[in-house]
Design an enzyme around this catalytic site. Structure first.
Site, PDB file in Angstrom:
ATOM      1  N   HIS A   1     -23.578  46.976  20.203  1.00  0.00           N
ATOM      2  CA  HIS A   1     -24.293  47.099  18.932  1.00  0.00           C
ATOM      3  C   HIS A   1     -23.356  47.661  17.861  1.00  0.00           C
ATOM      4  CE1 HIS A   1     -28.451  47.499  21.143  1.00  0.00           C
ATOM      5  NE2 HIS A   1     -27.814  46.374  21.420  1.00  0.00           N
TER       6      HIS A   1
ATOM      7  N   ASP B   1     -25.113  53.359  25.818  1.00  0.00           N
ATOM      8  CA  ASP B   1     -25.338  52.117  26.546  1.00  0.00           C
ATOM      9  C   ASP B   1     -23.968  51.469  26.674  1.00  0.00           C
ATOM     10  OD1 ASP B   1     -27.983  52.421  27.048  1.00  0.00           O
ATOM     11  OD2 ASP B   1     -28.683  50.710  25.876  1.00  0.00           O
TER      12      ASP B   1
ATOM     13  N   GLU C   1     -24.994  52.068  21.661  1.00  0.00           N
ATOM     14  CA  GLU C   1     -24.605  50.941  22.525  1.00  0.00           C
ATOM     15  C   GLU C   1     -23.335  50.327  21.959  1.00  0.00           C
ATOM     16  OE1 GLU C   1     -27.514  48.315  24.158  1.00  0.00           O
ATOM     17  OE2 GLU C   1     -26.163  46.590  24.020  1.00  0.00           O
TER      18      GLU C   1
ATOM     19  N   ASP D   1     -24.669  39.651  20.697  1.00  0.00           N
ATOM     20  CA  ASP D   1     -24.743  40.691  21.715  1.00  0.00           C
ATOM     21  C   ASP D   1     -24.567  40.064  23.099  1.00  0.00           C
ATOM     22  OD1 ASP D   1     -25.187  43.259  22.534  1.00  0.00           O
ATOM     23  OD2 ASP D   1     -27.340  43.245  22.221  1.00  0.00           O
TER      24      ASP D   1
ATOM     25  N   HIS E   1     -37.686  48.906  30.775  1.00  0.00           N
ATOM     26  CA  HIS E   1     -38.743  48.671  29.783  1.00  0.00           C
ATOM     27  C   HIS E   1     -40.039  48.557  30.572  1.00  0.00           C
ATOM     28  CE1 HIS E   1     -35.288  46.634  27.746  1.00  0.00           C
ATOM     29  NE2 HIS E   1     -35.838  47.074  26.651  1.00  0.00           N
TER      30      HIS E   1
ATOM     31  N   GLU F   1     -31.899  53.954  19.370  1.00  0.00           N
ATOM     32  CA  GLU F   1     -30.734  53.113  19.682  1.00  0.00           C
ATOM     33  C   GLU F   1     -30.441  52.187  18.498  1.00  0.00           C
ATOM     34  OE1 GLU F   1     -30.845  51.223  23.566  1.00  0.00           O
ATOM     35  OE2 GLU F   1     -29.633  49.558  22.816  1.00  0.00           O
TER      36      GLU F   1
ATOM     37  N   ASP G   1     -23.490  41.606  25.758  1.00  0.00           N
ATOM     38  CA  ASP G   1     -23.847  42.595  26.793  1.00  0.00           C
ATOM     39  C   ASP G   1     -23.014  42.445  28.063  1.00  0.00           C
ATOM     40  OD1 ASP G   1     -25.754  44.001  25.360  1.00  0.00           O
ATOM     41  OD2 ASP G   1     -27.434  42.780  26.057  1.00  0.00           O
TER      42      ASP G   1
ATOM     43  N   ASP H   1     -26.188  48.786  30.120  1.00  0.00           N
ATOM     44  CA  ASP H   1     -26.999  47.768  29.455  1.00  0.00           C
ATOM     45  C   ASP H   1     -26.132  46.513  29.396  1.00  0.00           C
ATOM     46  OD1 ASP H   1     -28.820  46.355  28.080  1.00  0.00           O
ATOM     47  OD2 ASP H   1     -29.067  47.772  26.427  1.00  0.00           O
TER      48      ASP H   1
HETATM   49  C1  XUL Z   1     -31.071  45.193  23.171  1.00  0.00           C
HETATM   50  C2  XUL Z   1     -30.923  46.486  23.874  1.00  0.00           C
HETATM   51  C3  XUL Z   1     -32.137  46.989  24.566  1.00  0.00           C
HETATM   52  C4  XUL Z   1     -32.305  48.467  24.518  1.00  0.00           C
HETATM   53  C5  XUL Z   1     -33.582  48.946  25.115  1.00  0.00           C
HETATM   54  O1  XUL Z   1     -29.956  44.779  22.500  1.00  0.00           O
HETATM   55  O2  XUL Z   1     -29.870  47.076  23.896  1.00  0.00           O
HETATM   56  O3  XUL Z   1     -32.109  46.520  25.856  1.00  0.00           O
HETATM   57  O4  XUL Z   1     -31.257  49.140  25.155  1.00  0.00           O
HETATM   58  O5  XUL Z   1     -34.691  48.332  24.572  1.00  0.00           O
HETATM   59 CO    CO Z   2     -29.202  48.921  24.786  1.00  0.00          CO
END
Ligand code: XUL
Ligand code: CO
Length: 477
Positions: free
Chosen positions: A312, A337, A309, A348, A143, A273, A350, A380
């Protein structure tokens, strides 16, 4: 629910503005052992003692080696590294601090000095490229705001970004490129109502300026894609929200991005996304199907693909494989992702993907898609709060890479064997005749079908053989 909402903000753990600075070391880190000079430069390696990670095969006991990922090995006519196209996510790996809603940061990497200065941003960038080189990965994602600090004005912010990006370009060398870049339109308070769906014109304008710059730097760095994740493009209550109006604004914003992409000659794919919620209660790009519909409705379908993702997808009530397949059959699978949620929590998390079955299913879709290029598999994913050693950064990526490499190997064997696709194919065999062909050509009227129904009477319905399908699948894991 209250707990969940509370967790939303900090569990994202994207960037450390919220970190309690008083708990962090200042200037040069105390633990740096004199490696950090007054100017902020770092002497020697950031990861001393960690070698370049090599493939040692499935019998290896070495946590700093690949067991399944053998970059140059050819599978179905393509090198593993070209099927997998791995990428390190800068925000988790270099800005994640381990904060959660109940606790302060747990990770104090030796090169961090607790500031958000440009010197710190540059030092961190050097650490990023040593890390990527040691893993033998060719790609990274960022980012704008996690690689460089925001200034007091747009101009100052852009010049900070330029300074850090210039160094990143040097450090990338000839082989490393961003898999994608993106603009962070969710952390700063100005984006509390969203970026392009904000009720404030000034915010829409600001978001446009930010995305314009983020597209420029992604292009400058040779980025292969550009991502839109609309973390706050959604609503908290419909009572005060004109959803149609906001969605139209989002479409206009994306159209302007397409026009700008063409103007600057950026050849990469624009990716959206999907995510159903978090931080908003409802995010407009809910899942692959909703986002496909949005693109269709607004005439944007040829201009965008999707970045699916896994965590997600599971938050939206699907499996990762489901959303990857939804994107694929719509011709929109652009990037993945590659992470994972926790089966018992509803947010989330991650985590790095470690489920071999899930990885195998994802890689079946990737092979069917003919690969992901120019997209890839972006980690991610973050170290959990309790993993605090520098070597954990490597181990986490190694296990994520090995899981997907193993998934690729399994998927190739499954496809080669053919019994699962034969089982699937057999289920639809009854359509393989003249009437089936008429139906598929859209030439079977209800009258014609009624005649057949009367002639044939009660149909015989075959077993779906689900357990057999699972048995076959499992024998390849
Ligand atoms: C947030 C997410 C972000 C995007 C990019 O849940 O996945 O990091 O991948 O903004
Ligand atoms: Co992401």
């Amino acid at each position: 629910m209250a707990g969940k909402i509370l967790l939303i903000f900090l569990c994202m753990n994207v960037i450390s503005f919220s970190v309690n600075a008083s708990l962090r070391p200042h200037a040069c880190a105390v633990e740096s052992g004199g490696k950090c000079s007054e100017s902020g430069e770092w002497k020697g390696e950031f990861f001393p003692g960690i070698p370049k990670i090599k493939y040692e095969g499935p019998d290896s006991q070495n946590p700093l080696a690949y067991r399944w990922y053998n970059a140059e090995e050819v599978i179905f006519g393509r090198k593993m590294k070209d099927w997998l196209r791995f990428s390190v996510a800068f925000w988790h790996t270099f800005r994640g601090t381990g904060v959660d809603p109940f606790g302060a940061p747990t990770k104090y990497w030796p090169w961090e000095d607790g500031t958000n200065s440009i010197a710190m941003a540059k030092r961190r960038m050097r650490a990023n490229f040593e890390f990527i080189n040691k893993l033998g990965i060719d790609r990274w994602c960022f980012h704008d705001r996690d690689i460089a600090p925001e200034g007091k004005t747009i101009q100052e912010t852009n010049s900070n970004l330029d300074e850090v990006v210039k160094l990143a370009k040097e450090l990338q060398g000839d082989n490393i490129r961003p898999l994608w870049g993106t603009a962070q339109l969710f952390m700063h308070p100005r984006y509390m109502h969203g970026g392009c769906t904000s009720s404030e014109l000034g915010v829409y304008v600001y978001a446009a300026a930010q995305v314009k710059k983020a597209m420029e730097v992604t292009h400058y760095l040779g980025g292969e894609n550009y991502v839109f994740w609309g973390g706050r493009e959604g609503y908290q209550t419909l009572l005060n929200t004109d959803m149609e109006y906001e969605l139209d604004h989002m479409a206009r914003f994306l159209e302007a991005a397409v026009a700008y992409k063409k103007k600057i000659g950026f050849k990469g794919t624009l990716l959206i996304e999907p995510k159903p919620q978090e931080p908003t209660k409802h995010q407009y790009d809910w899942d692959a199907a909703t986002t496909t519909n949005f693109l269709q409705r607004h005439g944007l379908i040829g201009e965008f693909k999707l970045n699916i993702e896994c965590n997600h997808a599971t938050l939206s009530g699907h499996s990762c494989h489901h959303d990857v397949e939804t994107a694929r059959i719509n011709g929109l699978l652009g990037n993945i992702d590659a992470n994972s949620g926790d089966a018992q929590t509803g947010w989330d998390t991650d985590q790095f993907l470690t489920d071999i079955g899930e990885a195998t299913m994802i890689m079946i879709s990737v092979i069917k898609n003919g690969g992901l290029e120019p997209g890839g598999l972006n980690f991610d994913a973050k170290l959990r709060r309790e993993s605090t050693d520098v070597e954990d950064m490597f181990i986490a990526h190694i296990v994520g890479m090995d899981t997907l490499a193993r998934g690729l190997r399994n998927a190739a064997k499954l496809i080669e064997d053919g019994s699962l696709s034969e089982l699937t194919h057999r289920r639809y065999e009854s359509f393989e005749n003249e009437l089936g062909a008429l139906i598929e050509a859209g030439r079977a009227s209800f009258e014609m079908l009624e005649k057949k129904a009367i002639e044939w009477g009660e149909p015989k319905v075959a077993s779906a053989k689900q357990e057999l399908a699972e048995m076959i699948f499992q024998s390849f894991l």
